[in-house]
Structures are given as structure tokens and as C-alpha cells.
Write a protein that holds these residues in place. Structure first.
Motif, short mmCIF file in Angstrom:
data_model
loop_
_atom_site.label_atom_id
_atom_site.label_comp_id
_atom_site.label_asym_id
_atom_site.label_seq_id
_atom_site.Cartn_x
_atom_site.Cartn_y
_atom_site.Cartn_z
N ASN A 122 0.92 -1.21 -0.18
CA ASN A 122 -0.07 0.14 0.04
C ASN A 122 1.09 1.27 -0.20
O ASN A 122 1.40 1.52 1.11
CB ASN A 122 -1.09 -0.03 1.24
N GLY A 123 1.42 1.82 -1.26
CA GLY A 123 2.24 2.97 -1.32
C GLY A 123 3.56 2.34 -1.00
O GLY A 123 4.15 1.38 -1.66
N THR A 124 4.19 2.96 0.10
CA THR A 124 5.34 2.16 0.40
C THR A 124 5.35 1.25 1.57
O THR A 124 6.46 0.88 2.10
CB THR A 124 6.44 3.36 0.73
N ASP A 125 4.28 1.01 2.27
CA ASP A 125 4.09 0.22 3.22
C ASP A 125 3.60 -1.44 2.81
O ASP A 125 2.98 -1.44 1.83
CB ASP A 125 3.01 0.53 4.10
N TRP A 126 3.95 -2.33 3.44
CA TRP A 126 3.53 -3.78 3.21
C TRP A 126 2.72 -4.05 4.37
O TRP A 126 3.00 -3.98 5.48
CB TRP A 126 4.85 -4.58 3.10
#
Length: 148
Positions: free
Chosen positions: A103-107
């Protein structure tokens, strides 16, 4: 993976909201499969309650973060690892697997699966060289734990 392990190591229910928002997809299709029969938990809220119950009542879960197998394709990753749940006076090996999405730069975790990894040995296990290596590891671990 380290943040997930840290949450389970600290087991602080006051940290649960932060843990959930950082690591778990806020979705109704999040799934946790626990170690016991019938432990299938769907949805963000139910997942939070499952983790809260783990932190309060389950043993001390530690998995092999550095030895985990992590693969990805596009915005999907999957993780496989082994670990141990330490109880007062005993421990049980466990397998841990998960699916994450970016999600964007997050896992974020979408599915988490815990499975007991102990069983009665079969007669064929005696013939495997790996069985002897595992026995040596267990013996060394117990000697090390007693020395501490």
C-alpha cells in the motif's frame, strides 16, 4: 517482519491499535488462521481481537525473522518461517506464513497462518539424517537454556 515480531515479543495491549494500523490491512478480507481447530478469523476488528487474545493468553511466540523466506511479485509478498511458542515449562514449534500487499511504500499483512509443527515421529524419520541434526539442535538448545 521485525515489527510484527516486536509486537508479539512485547505483547502490550495498549500498543495494539498502533500495531494494527502499521501492519494489518484495514479490510474485511483480512484472515488469520490460528493453531487450533476452528480458529479462522475474518476482518480487521476480529483480527485485532485475535491478536489481543494472543498477547494476553498465548505463550511467547518467537519466529526466525532472519531465516524467513520472503518472496514477492508486484504488490504481493509471501513469507514463510518457523518459530517457537514458549509456555511456562514447555515450548512448541510452530510454522508461520503470511501474505502481504503493498500500500504505497508500506507492506500490510492480509493473511496470517500459524500452524503447530510437532507430531509424533514416524519410523521413517529415524532413517533420515536430518532427524539426527534436529535432535542435536534440540539438545544443544536445552543445554544452553539450562546454562543461562
Amino acid at each position: 517482519m521485525r515489527a510484527f515480531q516486536d509486537g508479539y515479543a512485547k505483547r502490550d495491549p495498549t500498543d495494539l491499535d498502533s500495531f494494527m494500523s502499521r501492519l494489518i490491512a484495514k479490510s474485511d478480507d483480512v484472515l488469520i488462521v490460528g493453531t487450533d481447530a476452528g480458529e479462522w478469523v475474518h476482518g480487521y476488528s476480529a483480527t485485532a481481537e485475535f491478536i489481543r487474545a494472543d498477547w494476553k493468553g498465548w505463550g511467547d511466540f518467537r519466529f526466525a525473522v532472519d531465516d524467513s523466506i520472503i518472496c514477492s511479485s508486484g504488490d504481493v509478498a509471501w513469507v514463510d518461517s518457523i518459530g517457537t511458542v514458549h509456555f511456562k515449562g514447555s515450548e512448541r514449534p510452530v510454522r508461520f506464513s503470511a501474505i502481504l500487499t503493498r500500500n504505497g511504500t508500506d507492506w500490510l499483512f492480509r493473511e496470517i497462518h500459524f500452524q503447530w509443527d510437532d507430531r509424533d515421529p514416524s519410523s521413517a524419520d529415524i532413517l533420515r539424517s536430518n532427524t539426527y541434526l534436529e535432535l542435536v539442535k534440540v539438545a544443544l538448545k536445552r543445554v544452553t537454556n539450562r546454562a543461562e
